[in-house]
Motif scaffolding. Structure first.
Motif, PDB file in Angstrom:
ATOM      1  N   LEU A 186      59.099  33.008  49.227  1.00  0.00           N
ATOM      2  CA  LEU A 186      60.158  33.237  50.204  1.00  0.00           C
ATOM      3  C   LEU A 186      60.220  34.699  50.632  1.00  0.00           C
ATOM      4  O   LEU A 186      60.741  35.011  51.706  1.00  0.00           O
ATOM      5  CB  LEU A 186      61.513  32.812  49.618  1.00  0.00           C
ATOM      6  CG  LEU A 186      61.758  31.311  49.514  1.00  0.00           C
ATOM      7  CD1 LEU A 186      63.032  31.029  48.741  1.00  0.00           C
ATOM      8  CD2 LEU A 186      61.840  30.687  50.907  1.00  0.00           C
ATOM      9  N   SER A 187      59.720  35.601  49.798  1.00  0.00           N
ATOM     10  CA  SER A 187      59.751  37.022  50.138  1.00  0.00           C
ATOM     11  C   SER A 187      58.551  37.460  50.968  1.00  0.00           C
ATOM     12  O   SER A 187      58.598  38.532  51.585  1.00  0.00           O
ATOM     13  CB  SER A 187      59.811  37.868  48.854  1.00  0.00           C
ATOM     14  OG  SER A 187      60.971  37.567  48.105  1.00  0.00           O
ATOM     15  N   PHE A 209      60.362  26.205  52.965  1.00  0.00           N
ATOM     16  CA  PHE A 209      61.433  25.209  53.014  1.00  0.00           C
ATOM     17  C   PHE A 209      60.858  23.793  52.998  1.00  0.00           C
ATOM     18  O   PHE A 209      61.378  22.897  52.320  1.00  0.00           O
ATOM     19  CB  PHE A 209      62.284  25.408  54.269  1.00  0.00           C
ATOM     20  CG  PHE A 209      63.166  26.629  54.213  1.00  0.00           C
ATOM     21  CD1 PHE A 209      63.303  27.363  53.044  1.00  0.00           C
ATOM     22  CD2 PHE A 209      63.845  27.059  55.347  1.00  0.00           C
ATOM     23  CE1 PHE A 209      64.115  28.486  53.002  1.00  0.00           C
ATOM     24  CE2 PHE A 209      64.655  28.176  55.311  1.00  0.00           C
ATOM     25  CZ  PHE A 209      64.787  28.893  54.136  1.00  0.00           C
ATOM     26  N   TYR A 211      67.006  39.638  57.070  1.00  0.00           N
ATOM     27  CA  TYR A 211      66.265  39.990  55.855  1.00  0.00           C
ATOM     28  C   TYR A 211      66.060  41.498  55.846  1.00  0.00           C
ATOM     29  O   TYR A 211      65.587  42.075  56.823  1.00  0.00           O
ATOM     30  CB  TYR A 211      64.916  39.275  55.836  1.00  0.00           C
ATOM     31  CG  TYR A 211      64.232  39.274  54.504  1.00  0.00           C
ATOM     32  CD1 TYR A 211      64.465  38.263  53.583  1.00  0.00           C
ATOM     33  CD2 TYR A 211      63.354  40.287  54.152  1.00  0.00           C
ATOM     34  CE1 TYR A 211      63.838  38.256  52.356  1.00  0.00           C
ATOM     35  CE2 TYR A 211      62.723  40.297  52.925  1.00  0.00           C
ATOM     36  CZ  TYR A 211      62.969  39.279  52.027  1.00  0.00           C
ATOM     37  OH  TYR A 211      62.354  39.272  50.810  1.00  0.00           O
ATOM     38  N   GLU A 243      61.215  31.138  60.767  1.00  0.00           N
ATOM     39  CA  GLU A 243      60.658  32.334  61.388  1.00  0.00           C
ATOM     40  C   GLU A 243      60.797  32.295  62.907  1.00  0.00           C
ATOM     41  O   GLU A 243      61.122  33.296  63.547  1.00  0.00           O
ATOM     42  CB  GLU A 243      59.180  32.492  60.998  1.00  0.00           C
ATOM     43  CG  GLU A 243      58.938  32.520  59.498  1.00  0.00           C
ATOM     44  CD  GLU A 243      59.651  33.673  58.832  1.00  0.00           C
ATOM     45  OE1 GLU A 243      59.918  34.683  59.520  1.00  0.00           O
ATOM     46  OE2 GLU A 243      59.942  33.586  57.626  1.00  0.00           O
ATOM     47  N   PHE A 300      68.845  33.402  53.888  1.00  0.00           N
ATOM     48  CA  PHE A 300      67.982  32.266  54.193  1.00  0.00           C
ATOM     49  C   PHE A 300      68.769  31.062  54.697  1.00  0.00           C
ATOM     50  O   PHE A 300      68.211  30.178  55.334  1.00  0.00           O
ATOM     51  CB  PHE A 300      67.197  31.852  52.949  1.00  0.00           C
ATOM     52  CG  PHE A 300      66.188  32.871  52.509  1.00  0.00           C
ATOM     53  CD1 PHE A 300      65.621  33.748  53.433  1.00  0.00           C
ATOM     54  CD2 PHE A 300      65.801  32.968  51.194  1.00  0.00           C
ATOM     55  CE1 PHE A 300      64.694  34.697  53.043  1.00  0.00           C
ATOM     56  CE2 PHE A 300      64.875  33.915  50.787  1.00  0.00           C
ATOM     57  CZ  PHE A 300      64.326  34.784  51.714  1.00  0.00           C
ATOM     58  N   ASP A 326      55.857  32.500  55.311  1.00  0.00           N
ATOM     59  CA  ASP A 326      56.663  31.818  56.321  1.00  0.00           C
ATOM     60  C   ASP A 326      57.736  30.998  55.621  1.00  0.00           C
ATOM     61  O   ASP A 326      57.468  30.058  54.888  1.00  0.00           O
ATOM     62  CB  ASP A 326      55.755  30.916  57.148  1.00  0.00           C
ATOM     63  CG  ASP A 326      56.510  30.179  58.240  1.00  0.00           C
ATOM     64  OD1 ASP A 326      57.746  30.338  58.326  1.00  0.00           O
ATOM     65  OD2 ASP A 326      55.869  29.437  58.995  1.00  0.00           O
ATOM     66  N   ARG A 327      59.042  31.383  55.839  1.00  0.00           N
ATOM     67  CA  ARG A 327      60.131  30.699  55.145  1.00  0.00           C
ATOM     68  C   ARG A 327      60.244  29.233  55.533  1.00  0.00           C
ATOM     69  O   ARG A 327      60.569  28.381  54.711  1.00  0.00           O
ATOM     70  CB  ARG A 327      61.450  31.420  55.440  1.00  0.00           C
ATOM     71  CG  ARG A 327      61.884  32.378  54.391  1.00  0.00           C
ATOM     72  CD  ARG A 327      61.038  33.630  54.331  1.00  0.00           C
ATOM     73  NE  ARG A 327      61.095  34.437  55.533  1.00  0.00           N
ATOM     74  CZ  ARG A 327      61.172  35.764  55.542  1.00  0.00           C
ATOM     75  NH1 ARG A 327      61.175  36.429  54.426  1.00  0.00           N
ATOM     76  NH2 ARG A 327      61.176  36.445  56.672  1.00  0.00           N
ATOM     77  N   HIS A 360      67.270  33.209  44.456  1.00  0.00           N
ATOM     78  CA  HIS A 360      66.608  34.281  45.219  1.00  0.00           C
ATOM     79  C   HIS A 360      67.640  35.307  45.660  1.00  0.00           C
ATOM     80  O   HIS A 360      68.776  34.975  46.012  1.00  0.00           O
ATOM     81  CB  HIS A 360      65.897  33.693  46.431  1.00  0.00           C
ATOM     82  CG  HIS A 360      64.932  34.642  47.066  1.00  0.00           C
ATOM     83  ND1 HIS A 360      65.335  35.671  47.899  1.00  0.00           N
ATOM     84  CD2 HIS A 360      63.571  34.731  46.993  1.00  0.00           C
ATOM     85  CE1 HIS A 360      64.279  36.343  48.316  1.00  0.00           C
ATOM     86  NE2 HIS A 360      63.189  35.802  47.780  1.00  0.00           N
ATOM     87  N   LYS A 406      59.714  30.551  45.007  1.00  0.00           N
ATOM     88  CA  LYS A 406      60.756  31.571  45.162  1.00  0.00           C
ATOM     89  C   LYS A 406      60.145  32.904  45.584  1.00  0.00           C
ATOM     90  O   LYS A 406      60.678  33.600  46.461  1.00  0.00           O
ATOM     91  CB  LYS A 406      61.521  31.722  43.847  1.00  0.00           C
ATOM     92  CG  LYS A 406      62.548  32.831  43.844  1.00  0.00           C
ATOM     93  CD  LYS A 406      63.151  32.980  42.468  1.00  0.00           C
ATOM     94  CE  LYS A 406      64.023  34.219  42.375  1.00  0.00           C
ATOM     95  NZ  LYS A 406      64.570  34.426  41.019  1.00  0.00           N
TER      96      LYS A 406
END
Length: 1449
Positions: free
Chosen positions: A798-799, A807, A50, A29, A845, A802-803, A839, A795
């Motif tokens: 991820l949408s 991770f 995204y 992010e 990503f 916070d990616r 995903h 999964k």
């Protein structure tokens, strides 16, 4: 650890590099936020950013089954509990749907949106043409190449016509034979006799115009008409031979004409189709001067450039991966997440009730009817569970003559008015009688079984003891006087106590048949029994029903003579004028009513299997017993009636909500004399204490934080306390009120300032930290479910979250798995990774930035394409997957297959994702997997296999959506066989190498996908998981009590050995995908970092690709489809029903298994499979052939592409770059690929001819051999291409060096083509060399054909002499080629020795000695040669001098 920030300025834009510690993942992010400008300016920003419209909210108006809503207004329920208010809102509000715009891209390639134009291109292969021609030849009636025999040959027409009167004396007997040459031309050879030693005439059928009969020259005479009025005359001895020869010659003539027509067409095509439309460029090298050639083909070659042939190659390209013939995409998501669910719907129509006791009370003495009114109701009972399943349905079957005796105490019309809150239903248009005459009811049965009974209870007007009132019914006869007497008595009771009832009789019948569970539609009830006063409770009734099928038990009951009929039928359609159990009108409801009233009967005491979706709020009061024997308040208490009244509260003096009876007074000091049962059927209230407490706590929190958005929010820990109350909620309550509960929780969470509180993130982190994959050894089923659900949860995170945080959780979880884990854990790891990588925005990503940006960010040499920590951190998901797959290559074969299957399935998805269809996007995608090229090169020595993977399963069996542990079964196969097979339960088998006793665990609910297990490796499906050798502790010891399996030990030994053909195929498919779409600049930079050994490994991999993906022909593929293989029971079954075309869709275990019919059964597959199924299998077979052909062509084009790119920037690498060309030439290719292959070969000869004619001769020898072999193909255009390539080789050889000869080319081991027409007008010296070569070629071809004809005709005499002459001619034709001349001289010497011609054999040995001496002299080994043999014979030095030596040989 905080991230390390470094700023880079590029093109005036500050580019901040956010690279975190190597022990953690990228702060995604922060990276996106701080480099937003750069990402927005990227030309491919749509695959980097995204999408903002990924998730949206859609409002869907609620649709009602009823005419209008029956949910009360929430405002009227303001004083109700929170649960009731929230439930009312849930049932009255419209649906707020979360719409995922790209959800179809989430999953595997099976679910991708399928393009309409997604057909596999049809590739034409000469190998398939040969098969077709062979089939045609077998069905041909005339064999054009085997006709031989004696004919009488006459004089030639056109030269001897003046001697026509002497024709009868001019015919001579000659032996004739018609043969077919290698180029397809038919030739009539005329010999002196059958020994074929002297040729008198050769007639080429190409120059013959027709074959006609000529009776003027003789009775059995025919002519071959040639050009310019010439011809040849032949005669036979009889009519039969005449017809045979004319048919054969006519067929040969027709074949030649067809071939000539095809050649002319090909020539026209060659003139129109060119690999370049540019003006002739300045030529150089071998092509120099060809623009002045008289041959149009060579003139076209002179216009070719590297760019023009590259552009031609890139037209109409296919994908590396093809999709399955049929793929069952997942159904569209339902727009209504929750709706009312019903079981098996059954309609009951109450028809008639008739007792034997009757009387003519209607005035008509001949018409008998019932003597009194009956009050009837029915319900469904379950004797198995001992419950009453439904409410009572009251219906009226009374005759009009007795209805006046009934005092109506039920107003159904008023019920409709009370329960229909907002219904715009005009009650006035519905007559009162329509409501009263209800006789139809709808049942909903969720679990049909034979122990469900319809029970009908019959009451009558209160009269006395049942034994007394039933006596007339038992004694009834045809005499009506008894009935009239009873009727008069009933009239008296009706006037006094007509409002009171008493139990009289009952009847029952099973609803479903025994064993079959089919609905029993018989309308008749077996008997009507008297209701005994001491057996009126439901418990007593259920006890009787449990023995209902025992005649000896029912014999003890008193039967009242009578008949009861109720029609029973299945109800699958909407019924007009139907109402719910709350008297709410259902659609359709015409007014005035057109059909009788039908009510839905409420089902009670059934735990909900689906969430509630409609408003229901009923309370059933069931009086059970009254203990009134000891009371002293009333002097007489014989007839007691019960009434039910609702009070406004439970205080001392409550007011009744409804006045249903007289004033109430307490008796016996408020003792508990009356027992009753309360049954709550409600979707807005609950009897679950824990659910009540949950909403009670939630309501207190809401009141404490009013207004909801005030700054003083309730602490998070108090909300957690509310959630703790939900832990003890009963599962059925949780299911029923799930929407209401979720709405309430969501409302409380959204009232906070942050979407996800830090405590929630901390709890997720603790969850991942706590879980250990090794728990699977103790709780396999729970761990399996958790592993999959955790992947699905992360999964989804991820949408929304916070990616970078997600991770880190992925990395933490994957690192818990170790390389030494057993295969069960290994499968779980890749199941987890596969779900994460599915995903829909997986590419975004991974940050597929431009290569130059990545190079500036990294401190490492990115050109080497290494899988470094920096690469994994930058492209996290793709990097961690590559890391795990690379580690799996050092594991046992079964583990390798799982990992490679996951990677390949992901590549298939990328290639068929229409969002990345452009070349630029696919280059960015391939960049994410660039280290795979290096990984494959480093493992190239393990890719050498002697076998080929079956083209039928070239993509193996893919897993989608997340399970790498299920064994494969093809979906299409199940679709074919499911129509007549037996369903089986889903199961999942796990094997643990440390468990000696039980090594399989079966799960009820396995995941929907499986990994890359191959058909060839399924000899024992139950043992395809864990290898027996324990690897838990890194040791090699076998567990106790475990049977030694040598194949599994072989897997352990083969960890670092050569891979299987299927593994090689998967590795190379992924390699070719990256290689094809990789950015050219990055590839060139990568090649520049290679040392010669790495270059050699790269070219070796390309050669293996050409070999592994060669097209084996339609005949071979269809043969593999028909091959029988053993099934799981060890019995053979046709693979056609099981193995389907390439790249099959993943299996669906909810479908049925294939049909397996034993030999001794009277049925077979032909009886079970319809013609449409057979045609379906044929279509699948065609798809397999198309897929294999398309793949072979695309692989060849990809190899050519990258070889041309390599040679453009780095040269030919001392000839190593041409070896993949040679490999492609050695295997059958499609017509389209041959054109591009020869164009690339011509470019190579033009630019790098020195690699062919300097150093070792193996490369040149291989090219010449392969090209010569192609000169025998059936396609004329391909023969010309091969001949032209051979000519250019000769031309380049002649121009190379200063000798001006064809030494390297014409010394190769095979030559069978005439290319004189190419050299006729280009180079005089070259023409001389070609003429000499062609002379030898003709000698070799003619001598070899005659040698084959002679064979072993005779072992002495003329036959032996003729054979020796032919072998001598062959030796003489190879005078300039030492090896070939030595071989033929040795053969000739052996021939003479066998026939005792020792003098001749000695001469042959002398010539061999002279040949060797001359060869050594030319090589500089000795100073003397063949000249010294002149003293023995002058013929020896004459024949053995003039050798030409190739220094490379």
């Amino acid at each position: 650890m905080p991230p390390i920030n470094s700023k880079i300025r590029k093109n005036g834009t500050e580019y901040e590099n956010v690279i975190t510690s190597k022990n953690t993942a990228l702060d995604f992010e922060k990276y996106i936020q701080e480099n937003k400008t750069l990402l927005l300016n990227d030309p491919l920003r749509e695959i980097l950013l995204y999408p903002s419209d990924d998730v949206s909210s859609v409002v869907l108006p609620r649709r009602w089954r009823t005419v209008t809503t029956v949910v009360p207004d929430v405002r009227t329920a303001a004083s109700c509990p929170l649960l009731t208010r929230q439930a009312l809102l849930s049932y009255a509000s419209s649906w707020n749907l979360v719409h995922y715009k790209y959800s179809s891209y989430s999953g595997s390639y099976i679910n991708l949106p399928r393009s309409i134009d997604n057909k596999i291109p049809l590739e034409v292969y000469d190998i398939d043409t040969e098969t077709d021609n062979e089939n045609e030849a077998q069905t041909s009636k005339v064999d054009v190449g085997t006709k031989e025999g004696y004919l009488l040959k006459g004089p030639e027409i056109g030269s001897d016509r003046i001697f026509s009167n002497l024709a009868s004396k001019s015919f001579k007997k000659r032996f004739c034979s018609i043969v077919k040459e290698a180029d397809g031309t038919y030739i009539l050879e005329v010999y002196k006799d059958e020994k074929k030693t002297e040729t008198k005439l050769t007639v080429v059928m190409d120059f013959c115009s027709e074959v006609i009969r000529n009776p003027k020259r003789g009775r059995f005479c025919f002519e071959l008409r040639m050009a310019a009025g010439k011809g040849y005359t032949f005669s036979t001895e009889n009519e039969e031979e005449l017809l045979e020869w004319m048919n054969v010659l006519t067929a040969a003539l027709r074949k030649n004409q067809e071939t000539t027509g095809n050649n002319q067409t090909d020539e026209l095509v060659d003139k129109d189709v060119s690999l370049t439309a540019e003006p002739p460029p300045p030529t150089y090298g071998t092509l120099k001067g060809l623009e002045h050639s008289m041959n149009p083909l060579l003139m076209r070659y002179s216009r070719e450039t590297d760019m023009s042939i590259a552009v031609a190659r890139n037209e109409c390209r296919a994908n590396i991966f093809t999709l399955p013939y049929k793929r069952s995409s997942s159904p569209e998501p339902q727009l209504e997440p929750f709706k009312e669910h019903f079981g098996q719907r059954i309609m009951l129509k109450c028809d008639s009730l008739k007792f034997r006791l009757q009387a003519p009370i209607d005035g008509d003495r001949e018409l008998l009817c019932q003597v009194e009114p009956y009050f009837m109701n029915l319900a469904v009972y379950d004797s198995r569970s001992g419950k009453k399943l439904t409410e009572n349905f009251h219906f009226d079957l009374n005759h009009n003559a007795v209805k006046d005796l009934v005092k109506d105490n039920e107003c159904t019309k008023s019920l409709v008015e009370n329960f229909s809150y907002d219904v715009k239903l005009d009650i006035d248009q519905i007559p009162e009688e329509w409501f009263k005459s209800k006789k139809q009811v709808i049942l909903s049965i969720n679990n049909p079984h034979p122990d469900l009974f319809i029970v009908v209870r019959i009451d009558k007007i209160l009269q006395g003891h049942v034994n007394q009132v039933s006596e007339p019914y038992l004694k009834a006869t045809k005499d009506p006087r008894l009935g009239l007497k009873v009727h008069k008595s009933i009239q008296c009771y009706a006037n006094r106590v007509g409002a009171y009832k008493m139990p009289f009789a009952w009847a029952a019948k099973p609803l479903f048949r025994m064993y079959s569970n089919d609905l029993d539609t018989t309308p008749d009830f077996p008997a009507i029994y008297r209701q005994e006063p001491n057996k009126m409770s439901d418990d007593d009734l259920i006890k009787i029903l449990s023995d209902f099928r025992k005649p000896e038990k029912l014999a003890k009951l008193t039967v009242i003579p009578g008949w009861l009929n109720i029609n029973i039928q299945q109800s699958n359609e909407q019924i007009p004028n139907c109402m719910t159990s709350a008297y709410a009108a259902l659609k359709p409801f015409p007014i005035p009513p057109t059909s009788p009233l039908t009510l839905e009967l409420a089902t009670l005491s059934v735990e909900p299997e689906q969430p509630y979706a409609a408003y229901v709020h009923h309370l059933y009061v069931r009086p059970l017993c009254l203990n009134f024997e000891s009371q002293k308040m009333f002097a007489r208490a014989r007839n007691i009636a019960c009434t039910v009244e609702l009070k406004e509260s439970d205080t001392a003096d409550p007011k009744p909500l409804q006045n249903t009876g007289p004033d109430i007074i307490w008796v016996e000091g408020e003792k508990q004399l009356l027992r009753c049962q309360l049954v709550l059927d409600s979707t807005v209230a609950t009897r679950d204490v824990h659910l009540h407490n949950l909403f009670n706590h939630a309501e207190k929190l809401i009141q404490a934080s009013s207004p909801p958005m005030s700054p003083s929010l309730t602490p998070w820990n108090e909300f957690c306390n509310v959630l703790k109350a939900a832990h003890a909620i009963h599962l059925t309550s949780l299911i029923g009120f799930l929407p209401t509960i979720l709405n309430q929780l969501f409302e409380m969470m959204m009232s906070r300032n942050e979407r996800f509180h830090a405590d929630l993130l901390d709890n997720i982190d603790k969850l991942v930290t706590t879980v250990e994959p090794s728990y699977i050894l103790q709780q396999p089923m729970q761990t399996h479910i958790f592993n999959k659900n955790l992947a699905l949860f992360l999964k989804s995170c991820l949408s929304f979250m916070d990616r970078g945080f997600v991770f880190r959780q992925v990395k933490k979880y994957v690192e818990k798995f170790k390389p030494c884990d057993p295969k069960a854990l290994f499968d779980f790891k890749f199941t987890f990774l596969q779900i994460i990588c599915s995903h829909e925005h997986f590419i975004a990503f991974n940050l597929p930035l431009q290569a130059n940006i990545l190079a500036k960010e990294s401190t490492e040499d990115t050109a080497k394409l290494r899988l470094t920590e920096t690469f994994i951190m930058r492209h996290f998901l793709a990097g961690i997957l590559l890391q795990q797959v690379e580690q799996s290559l050092r594991e046992a074969p079964q583990k390798r297959r799982v990992a490679l299957g996951v990677l390949r399935a992901l590549f298939v998805k990328h290639e068929h994702d229409d969002r990345y269809a452009t070349r630029q996007c696919r280059a960015r995608v391939a960049q994410l997997y660039a280290p795979w090229l290096t990984i494959v090169i480093e493992n190239s020595h393990r890719l050498v296999t002697k076998s080929l993977a079956s083209p039928i399963i070239e993509n193996g069996h893919d897993n989608v959506d997340g399970d790498a542990t299920v064994n494969p079964t093809t979906t299409s196969q199940k679709e074919v066989a499911s129509a007549s097979s037996t369903p089986r339960r889903n199961r999942l088998t796990l094997h643990f190498d440390h468990t000696p006793i039980r090594n399989s665990t079966h799960f009820k609910d396995p995941p929907v996908i499986q990994t890359n297990m191959y058909v060839k490796d399924q000899q024992n499906i139950s043992q395809t998981s864990l290898e027996s050798v324990s690897t838990m502790s890194g040791g090699d010891s076998l567990p106790r009590n475990t049977k030694l399996d040598l194949s599994e030990i072989g897997d352990q030994v083969n960890r670092f050995g050569v891979m299987s053909a299927e593994e090689v195929r998967d590795v190379l498919l992924c390699f070719l995908f990256v290689l094809k779409y990789m950015d050219e600049d990055r590839l060139v930079e990568w090649w520049k970092t290679h040392v010669p050994a790495q270059q050699q490994a790269f070219f070796n991999v390309l050669e293996i690709c050409a070999e592994q993906f060669q097209y084996v022909g339609r005949k071979k593929i269809l043969s593999d489809l028909k091959t029988s293989t053993p099934d799981c029971s060890g019995k053979s079954k046709p693979i056609k029903a099981r193995t389907l075309p390439a790249r099959m869709s993943p299996p669906d275990f909810s479908k049925e298994p294939p049909i397996i019919v034993e030999k001794n059964n009277s049925v077979n597959r032909e009886n079970l499979v319809a013609a449409s199924v057979i045609s379906e299998l044929d279509a699948m077979a065609d798809h397999a052939v198309l897929s294999a052909g398309s793949l072979a062509t695309e692989v060849g084009l990809t190899i050519i592409d990258r070889l041309c790119l390599f040679m453009k920037y780095l040269g030919a690498a001392e000839g190593m770059a041409a070896k993949p060309y040679l490999k492609l030439l050695q295997y059958p290719q499609s017509e389209s690929l041959y054109k591009h292959l020869f164009a690339a070969l011509r470019a190579y000869i033009n630019q790098f001819s020195e690699t062919l004619f300097e150093g070792g001769s193996s490369l040149c020898a291989g090219v010449v051999t392969a090209v010569v072999r192609l000169c025998e193909t059936r396609a004329a255009w391909l023969r010309r291409e091969a001949a032209a390539a051979l000519y250019l080789l000769m031309r380049a050889n002649f121009q190379h060096g200063t000798g001006g000869n064809l030494t390297r080319v014409h010394l190769q081991p095979a030559f069978s083509i005439v290319v004189e027409f190419f050299a006729s007008s280009n180079h005089r010296g070259l023409s001389t060399e070609v003429a000499e070569l062609m002379k030898r070629v003709r000698t070799v071809v003619g001598a070899r054909s005659r040698l084959a004809g002679v064979g072993d005709v005779g072992i002495s005499g003329a036959g032996s002499l003729h054979l020796a002459e032919l072998q001598h001619a062959l030796a003489a034709s190879c005078r300039a080629t030492p090896r070939l001349r030595h071989a033929w001289l040795s053969t000739l010497a052996e021939h003479h020795t066998r026939h005792s011609d020792h003098d001749e054999a000695m001469c042959c040995q002398l010539h061999i000695a002279a040949l060797i001496a001359e060869y050594l002299k030319l090589r500089g080994t000795q100073s003397w040669g063949a000249d010294v043999f002149a003293e023995i014979s002058m013929n020896i030095p004459r024949d053995e001098t003039g050798l030409k030596i190739d220094e490379g040989m």
